[in-house]
Design an enzyme around this catalytic site. Structure first.
Site, short mmCIF file in Angstrom:
data_model
loop_
_atom_site.label_atom_id
_atom_site.label_comp_id
_atom_site.label_asym_id
_atom_site.label_seq_id
_atom_site.Cartn_x
_atom_site.Cartn_y
_atom_site.Cartn_z
N SER A 1 0.85 -1.19 0.00
CA SER A 1 0.00 0.00 0.00
C SER A 1 0.89 1.24 0.00
O SER A 1 2.05 1.19 0.44
CB SER A 1 -0.89 0.00 1.26
OG SER A 1 -1.58 1.23 1.40
N TYR B 1 -2.73 -0.56 10.39
CA TYR B 1 -2.72 -0.92 8.97
C TYR B 1 -1.38 -0.55 8.33
O TYR B 1 -0.78 -1.36 7.62
CB TYR B 1 -3.86 -0.23 8.24
CG TYR B 1 -3.93 -0.57 6.77
CD1 TYR B 1 -4.30 -1.83 6.35
CD2 TYR B 1 -3.60 0.39 5.80
CE1 TYR B 1 -4.35 -2.15 5.00
CE2 TYR B 1 -3.65 0.08 4.46
CZ TYR B 1 -4.03 -1.19 4.06
OH TYR B 1 -4.06 -1.50 2.71
#
Length: 263
Positions: A143, A156
């Site tokens: 990501s 995350y």
């Protein structure tokens, strides 16, 4: 011939979102597709569509990537059914945007089990098989949060930083074995990922200018299957911001706390 004729592509998290679109694009290019996820109904639907696109039979395995013993079972079944796996796409993962001081640590542990440890277990099993064959390509979906952390993404981001670091080291280890490792670092994608991650329901609207189309992104990912590529980064503006974050950390913190702070 299609680019991926006679190639076997294994995708975790393949029942929806980006993983589903990677499965379809792989099928369009002639691959034999194997999808893994927890939801059998969705997996069956994805396989049917893949078969329509490729003319090849597609396969699925129910898999909770957080369970190492199930990964072992599924990999053994795959190895008995297929002589090789050419491409592994580690796509399974989830996020939850919440302030760290309010974060349930049991959920944090589960996120690490899915996003990091499950990915590592699956990678080791498949990479050992690729090493026997003398070729392979591993695609790890990380990501932009692995490069520039923002508020409400502490856990995350930590998992995706781990995926990025793991991938960078793995790339060096597997290169002599003729196994490529590519890391994909996307920004927000218009998928159901945010049904869980964004409790407010407003995040995608607030970052509309940066939101990626999963169909277009899947095409970019699948097009690199047959060649070594270190990273795929999108959208461009977030990649520029992440480089600024590295080169000019003070300015990077300002950007992360303002322009890219939309949670």
């Amino acid at each position: 011939m299609n680019r991926l004729d006679n190639k076997v592509v294994l995708i975790t998290g393949g029942s929806s979102g980006l993983g589903e679109q990677i499965a379809y694009e792989s099928a369009r290019q002639g691959a034999t597709v194997i999808v893994c996820a927890r939801r059998e109904h969705e997996l069956i639907s994805v396989c049917r569509r893949c078969e329509e696109l490729s003319g090849n039979q597609a396969y699925y395995y129910e898999l909770n990537i957080a369970q190492p013993e199930r990964i072992e079972e599924v990999c053994q079944e795959i190895f008995m059914a297929f002589p090789k796996v050419d491409i592994l796409v580690n796509n399974a993962g989830f996020g939850l945007f919440r302030d760290f001081l309010e974060f349930d640590m049991a959920t944090a542990e589960q996120m690490f089990r899915v996003n990091v440890l499950g990915l590592m277990y699956m990678t080791q099993k498949i990479a050992l098989k690729m090493a026997e064959e003398g070729q392979g390509h591993i695609i790890n979906i990380a990501s932009q949060a692995a490069k520039m952390a923002t508020t409400k993404s502490t856990i995350y981001s930590a998992t995706k930083f781990a995926v990025l670091g793991f991938s960078n080291a793995l790339r060096l280890e597997l290169k002599p074995l003729n196994i490529y490792v590519t890391t994909v670092n996307p920004g927000p994608i218009e998928t159901n990922f945010f049904n869980i991650a964004d409790e407010s329901g407003n995040y995608l609207k607030s970052v509309d200018a940066f939101v990626l189309d999963p169909v277009k992104l899947s095409r970019k990912i699948v097009n690199c299957f047959n060649r070594p590529k270190r990273e795929i980064n999108a959208p461009g503006i977030m990649e520029v911001a992440s480089k600024m974050y590295t080169l000019f950390p003070h300015i990077g913190d300002i950007l992360a706390a303002s322009i890219f702070n939309r949670k």
